[in-house]
Write a protein that holds these residues in place. Structure first.
Motif, short mmCIF file in Angstrom:
data_model
loop_
_atom_site.label_atom_id
_atom_site.label_comp_id
_atom_site.label_asym_id
_atom_site.label_seq_id
_atom_site.Cartn_x
_atom_site.Cartn_y
_atom_site.Cartn_z
N ASP A 104 -36.99 -126.56 11.52
CA ASP A 104 -37.69 -125.69 10.60
C ASP A 104 -36.59 -124.99 9.74
O ASP A 104 -35.52 -124.54 10.24
N TYR A 105 -36.98 -124.67 8.56
CA TYR A 105 -36.28 -123.91 7.69
C TYR A 105 -34.88 -124.59 7.38
O TYR A 105 -34.04 -123.69 6.59
N LEU A 106 -34.40 -125.72 7.84
CA LEU A 106 -33.06 -126.01 7.48
C LEU A 106 -32.58 -126.13 6.31
O LEU A 106 -31.50 -125.50 5.97
N PHE A 107 -33.44 -126.43 5.36
CA PHE A 107 -32.99 -126.39 3.78
C PHE A 107 -33.90 -125.27 2.86
O PHE A 107 -33.97 -125.64 1.71
N SER A 108 -34.64 -124.71 3.81
CA SER A 108 -35.68 -123.68 3.10
C SER A 108 -34.99 -122.93 1.95
O SER A 108 -34.10 -122.39 2.04
N GLY A 109 -35.53 -122.96 0.75
CA GLY A 109 -34.89 -122.17 -0.12
C GLY A 109 -33.95 -122.81 -0.99
O GLY A 109 -33.08 -121.97 -1.98
N THR A 123 -37.43 -138.43 13.69
CA THR A 123 -38.82 -138.74 13.83
C THR A 123 -39.73 -137.60 13.45
O THR A 123 -41.28 -137.73 13.43
N GLU A 124 -39.19 -136.42 13.13
CA GLU A 124 -39.85 -135.38 12.53
C GLU A 124 -39.30 -134.45 11.67
O GLU A 124 -38.01 -134.24 11.85
N ILE A 125 -39.85 -133.96 10.59
CA ILE A 125 -39.38 -133.13 9.43
C ILE A 125 -40.47 -131.87 9.93
O ILE A 125 -41.65 -131.94 9.55
N ARG A 126 -39.58 -130.82 10.23
CA ARG A 126 -40.40 -129.56 10.96
C ARG A 126 -40.77 -128.75 9.86
O ARG A 126 -40.60 -129.05 8.55
N LYS A 152 -44.33 -135.61 9.09
CA LYS A 152 -43.98 -134.55 8.21
C LYS A 152 -44.82 -133.26 8.24
O LYS A 152 -45.97 -133.25 7.82
N GLN A 153 -44.26 -132.08 8.77
CA GLN A 153 -45.13 -131.09 9.02
C GLN A 153 -45.39 -130.31 7.65
O GLN A 153 -44.85 -130.84 6.56
N SER A 154 -46.31 -129.32 7.46
CA SER A 154 -46.55 -128.63 6.21
C SER A 154 -45.55 -127.84 5.70
O SER A 154 -44.57 -127.38 6.28
N ASN A 155 -45.67 -127.52 4.25
CA ASN A 155 -44.67 -126.60 3.68
C ASN A 155 -43.58 -127.08 3.55
O ASN A 155 -42.61 -126.52 3.73
#
Length: 168
Positions: A104-109, A123-126, A152-155
């Motif tokens: 989650d948020y690894l590369f957010s912004g 297997t998952e992109i949070r 692939k989770q939302s946003n």
């Protein structure tokens, strides 16, 4: 900063408030195993990090709000928090082989992030992992059917429509 031989970890909130602007480069020694949460938070002039083989984990916000232009992580890294949030100059990232999720948020912004290399072990992109990124290309270490099976989770910005190059 060049970490001294024998240093195996960098503590949470390592850089004292007020001295963040003095750090422009980080060279990790060969013994380093972890970089704690917010260790280099807000080091806005930190543009280069030389990661070592043997590094195992990056804490949440370890490099948030830095000037990194690329993040090439060694395959020894198995745990990634939201380490690179708001690195607005980051344009290229390579995730380590063996990691199973993009946190989650690894590369957010990371608004300049154009290319990312994702291994087939993912297997998952949070949630929000690529929020506010403008990816133009994903290099995926597997097949098209394996990519389609990645949850692939939302946003996550344009992760579902970006051009994908498959390699193995």
């Amino acid at each position: 900063i060049e970490l001294a031989p024998g240093t195996v970890g960098v503590a949470d909130n390592f850089v004292p408030i007020g001295s963040q602007r003095n750090i422009v480069k980080l060279v990790c020694n060969s013994e380093l195993k972890y970089i704690g949460g917010s260790a280099f938070f807000d080091c806005r002039n930190l543009a280069t990090v030389v990661f070592n083989d043997g590094l195992e984990s990056l804490g949440a916000n370890a490099f948030t709000n830095t000037a990194l232009t690329e993040a090439v992580l060694p395959d020894s890294v198995k745990k990634l928090g939201s380490a690179f949030r708001n690195c607005t100059k980051l344009s290229y990232a390579k995730l380590p082989e063996g990691v199973t999720e993009v946190h989650d948020y690894l590369f957010s912004g990371c608004s300049a992030l154009k290319e990312v290399v994702i291994p087939s072990s993912v297997t998952e992109i949070r949630y929000y992992a690529f929020y506010n990124c403008t990816l133009s290309k994903v290099y995926f270490g597997g097949t098209e059917s394996e990519w389609n099976a990645v949850r692939k989770q939302s946003n996550n910005g344009n992760i579902n429509t970006v051009s994908v190059v498959y390699y193995s």
